[in-house]
Design a protein around this motif. Structure first.
Motif, PDB file in Angstrom:
ATOM      1  N   GLY A  77      -2.119 -10.161   4.921  1.00  0.00           N
ATOM      2  CA  GLY A  77      -1.745  -8.837   4.450  1.00  0.00           C
ATOM      3  C   GLY A  77      -0.409  -8.381   5.028  1.00  0.00           C
ATOM      4  N   THR A  78      -0.178  -8.682   6.288  1.00  0.00           N
ATOM      5  CA  THR A  78       1.058  -8.247   6.934  1.00  0.00           C
ATOM      6  C   THR A  78       2.280  -8.823   6.219  1.00  0.00           C
ATOM      7  N   ASP A  81       2.730  -7.214   2.797  1.00  0.00           N
ATOM      8  CA  ASP A  81       3.294  -5.864   2.925  1.00  0.00           C
ATOM      9  C   ASP A  81       4.785  -5.920   3.256  1.00  0.00           C
ATOM     10  N   HIS A 103      -0.582   1.414   7.039  1.00  0.00           N
ATOM     11  CA  HIS A 103      -0.764   0.405   8.088  1.00  0.00           C
ATOM     12  C   HIS A 103       0.611   0.086   8.687  1.00  0.00           C
ATOM     13  N   ASN A 154      -7.382   1.909   6.334  1.00  0.00           N
ATOM     14  CA  ASN A 154      -8.174   1.025   7.187  1.00  0.00           C
ATOM     15  C   ASN A 154      -8.880   1.756   8.320  1.00  0.00           C
ATOM     16  N   ASP A 179      -0.725  -1.159  -0.709  1.00  0.00           N
ATOM     17  CA  ASP A 179      -1.375  -2.029   0.255  1.00  0.00           C
ATOM     18  C   ASP A 179      -2.869  -1.911  -0.058  1.00  0.00           C
ATOM     19  N   VAL A 181      -5.184  -4.007   0.984  1.00  0.00           N
ATOM     20  CA  VAL A 181      -5.887  -4.938   1.871  1.00  0.00           C
ATOM     21  C   VAL A 181      -7.335  -4.499   2.124  1.00  0.00           C
ATOM     22  N   GLN A 182      -7.558  -3.197   2.282  1.00  0.00           N
ATOM     23  CA  GLN A 182      -8.943  -2.742   2.503  1.00  0.00           C
ATOM     24  C   GLN A 182      -9.718  -2.630   1.197  1.00  0.00           C
ATOM     25  N   SER A 202      -5.504  -9.363   1.547  1.00  0.00           N
ATOM     26  CA  SER A 202      -5.689 -10.310   2.637  1.00  0.00           C
ATOM     27  C   SER A 202      -7.115 -10.846   2.609  1.00  0.00           C
ATOM     28  N   HIS A 204      -9.148 -12.247   4.802  1.00  0.00           N
ATOM     29  CA  HIS A 204     -10.163 -12.064   5.852  1.00  0.00           C
ATOM     30  C   HIS A 204     -10.828 -10.692   5.830  1.00  0.00           C
ATOM     31  N   LYS A 205     -10.393  -9.817   4.918  1.00  0.00           N
ATOM     32  CA  LYS A 205     -11.066  -8.535   4.763  1.00  0.00           C
ATOM     33  C   LYS A 205     -12.154  -8.609   3.692  1.00  0.00           C
TER      34      LYS A 205
HETATM   35  C1  LIG Z   1      -5.817  -5.704   7.963  1.00  0.00           C
HETATM   36  C2  LIG Z   1      -4.803  -4.896   7.236  1.00  0.00           C
HETATM   37  C3  LIG Z   1      -3.492  -5.364   7.089  1.00  0.00           C
HETATM   38  C4  LIG Z   1      -3.001  -6.613   7.744  1.00  0.00           C
HETATM   39  O1  LIG Z   1      -3.554  -7.768   7.140  1.00  0.00           O
HETATM   40  P1  LIG Z   1      -3.523  -9.157   7.964  1.00  0.00           P
HETATM   41  O2  LIG Z   1      -4.040 -10.153   6.987  1.00  0.00           O
HETATM   42  O3  LIG Z   1      -4.434  -8.973   9.130  1.00  0.00           O
HETATM   43  O4  LIG Z   1      -2.121  -9.416   8.337  1.00  0.00           O
HETATM   44  C5  LIG Z   1      -2.617  -4.582   6.358  1.00  0.00           C
HETATM   45  N1  LIG Z   1      -3.005  -3.431   5.782  1.00  0.00           N
HETATM   46  C6  LIG Z   1      -4.260  -2.959   5.892  1.00  0.00           C
HETATM   47  C7  LIG Z   1      -4.637  -1.693   5.228  1.00  0.00           C
HETATM   48  C8  LIG Z   1      -5.200  -3.668   6.633  1.00  0.00           C
HETATM   49  O5  LIG Z   1      -6.431  -3.197   6.752  1.00  0.00           O
END
Ligand SMILES: *Cc1c(COP(=O)(O)O)cnc(C)c1O
Length: 383
Positions: A77-78, A81, A103, A154, A179, A181-182, A202, A204-205
């Motif tokens: 995710g990083t 982003d 984030h 997040n 973003d 990711v969540q 991402s 792993h979420k």
């Molecule tokens: C976890 C997270 C990230 C970062 O993702 P990674 O895969 O850990 O680099 C970015 N944005 C949000 C909202 C997140 O929850």
């Protein structure tokens, strides 16, 4: 608690990361065994890997209503982003709009752009953690290069009106990044219906492996590559693709999307039970973020006078894993920019617990969390 051993360990920190799912693990092992070659190699093993890479891209694209060519794989995710935000620096426009609750993977690259002379405007959020569309409407300018607003937060789990935000950006002719990711794997995502040009996710979420993610970029949205080297990912992201992780991510996302309704119904029930339980058992406790517009698996509660770091240690001692907010910021003793943005005083912001249940949490474990939180709060408050 006499049956504690049956109930523990309790993992309720799924916003920090989730456990790898069985489908993802299988796909990863298969990729390691059958598709180990470099997908850029023209020989037969290489082409077998290339085929798996493309199939994974198509499966992921299908999960979010995109075309496979619009998906760029990243290291998480990083990176997605960073790539999205720094894309704003590819053109001439110098004004960027985002929010105060993003984030750090969005905020830090924005800070870099600010030092380079960009004008960064961070929209506030209300006490419920939601952006006001009028604020965005007023902020949009002809020289706005990008708008970046996260789909779901997040820390406090609030969900933004992404479709409407995207609509405003589209009408103004400004590229819109979210973003997600969540949100990916937890909320329905349809990139076209949401009017998004760029979207980060991402693995792993959503029970995929760590260290892999993707950036959706709508056709015609020019990316500004940050990793330079080979011509992988059609020149947008150099480096040999992490194929086992990518295959695992595709399997995890498909699984998450196909069981989303069921999972959300379950986690929302657990979430509500924990919220109601803590609010009634702990005097003065308050829910952070919007009551309705929130992720099914997120609750963030302020317990005045109960320092979160101490609470986490006590709960850990009871076999319960929760957090005080972003995993990356906690531990550093850093004050949460999200909690202060929704108007909490420093003292209260240090007394917030984030509990993010997974689908496998049982109702008995939810009750156990409530009882343990109440006990821990009472102990800390009595010191
Ligand atoms: C976890 C997270 C990230 C970062 O993702 P990674 O895969 O850990 O680099 C970015 N944005 C949000 C909202 C997140 O929850």
């Amino acid at each position: 608690m006499n049956n504690e051993s049956v109930l523990t360990p309790v993992y309720a920190d799924n916003a920090a990361t989730t456990k790898l799912g069985p489908a993802a693990l299988r796909a990863m092992i298969e990729a390691c065994e059958d598709a180990f070659a470099n997908p850029s190699s023209p020989h037969t093993p290489g082409q077998r890997a290339a085929k798996l890479l493309w199939a994974s891209r198509e499966r992921i694209a299908a999960c979010i209503g995109a075309d496979a060519r619009e998906i760029t794989f990243t290291s998480g995710g990083t990176e997605a982003d960073n790539l999205a935000v720094l894309t704003a620096a590819a053109g001439e426009k110098r004004h960027i709009i985002s929010t105060v609750i993003e984030h750090h993977a969005v905020l830090r690259p924005l800070e870099r752009l600010r030092r380079r002379g960009y004008e960064i405007e961070l929209l506030p959020v209300g006490k419920n953690g939601i952006v006001d569309l009028e604020d965005l409407r007023r902020a949009l300018r002809p020289d706005t290069a990008l708008v970046s607003v996260m789909t779901a937060n997040n820390e406090i789990g609030t969900v933004q009106p992404i479709r409407e935000i995207g609509g405003l950006c589209r009408a103004a002719g400004v590229p819109f990044h979210t973003d997600a990711v969540q949100a990916a794997g937890h909320l329905p995502i349809d990139v076209r219906g949401m009017n998004t040009d760029l979207l980060s996710a991402s693995a792993h979420k959503f029970h995929g492996p760590k260290g892999v993610g993707f950036l959706y970029a709508r056709r015609g949205t020019e990316l500004y590559p940050q990793l330079l080297g080979g011509s992988q990912e059609r020149g947008k992201r150099a480096g040999t693709e992490n194929l086992p992780a990518i295959a695992g991510m595709a399997a995890a996302l498909e699984e998450a999307v196909s069981s989303m309704a069921e999972n959300n119904a379950k986690t929302a029930r657990l979430r509500d039970r924990i919220i109601a339980g803590i609010l009634s058992a702990v005097p003065g406790a308050r829910l952070n973020g919007d009551r309705e517009k929130r992720l099914a698996n997120n609750l963030n509660i302020m317990i005045p006078g109960a320092n979160a770091e101490a609470m986490i240690l006590l709960l850990d001692g009871a076999g319960i894993a929760v957090s005080s907010g972003a995993a990356c910021a906690s531990g550093a003793g850093e004050l949460s920019h999200v909690l202060t943005a929704i108007g909490l005083a420093e003292e209260d912001a240090r007394c917030c617990l984030r509990i993010t249940p997974g689908e496998d949490l049982t109702e008995a474990q939810a009750e156990y969390i409530v009882a343990a939180v109440a006990r821990a709060a009472q102990r800390i408050r009595s010191i």
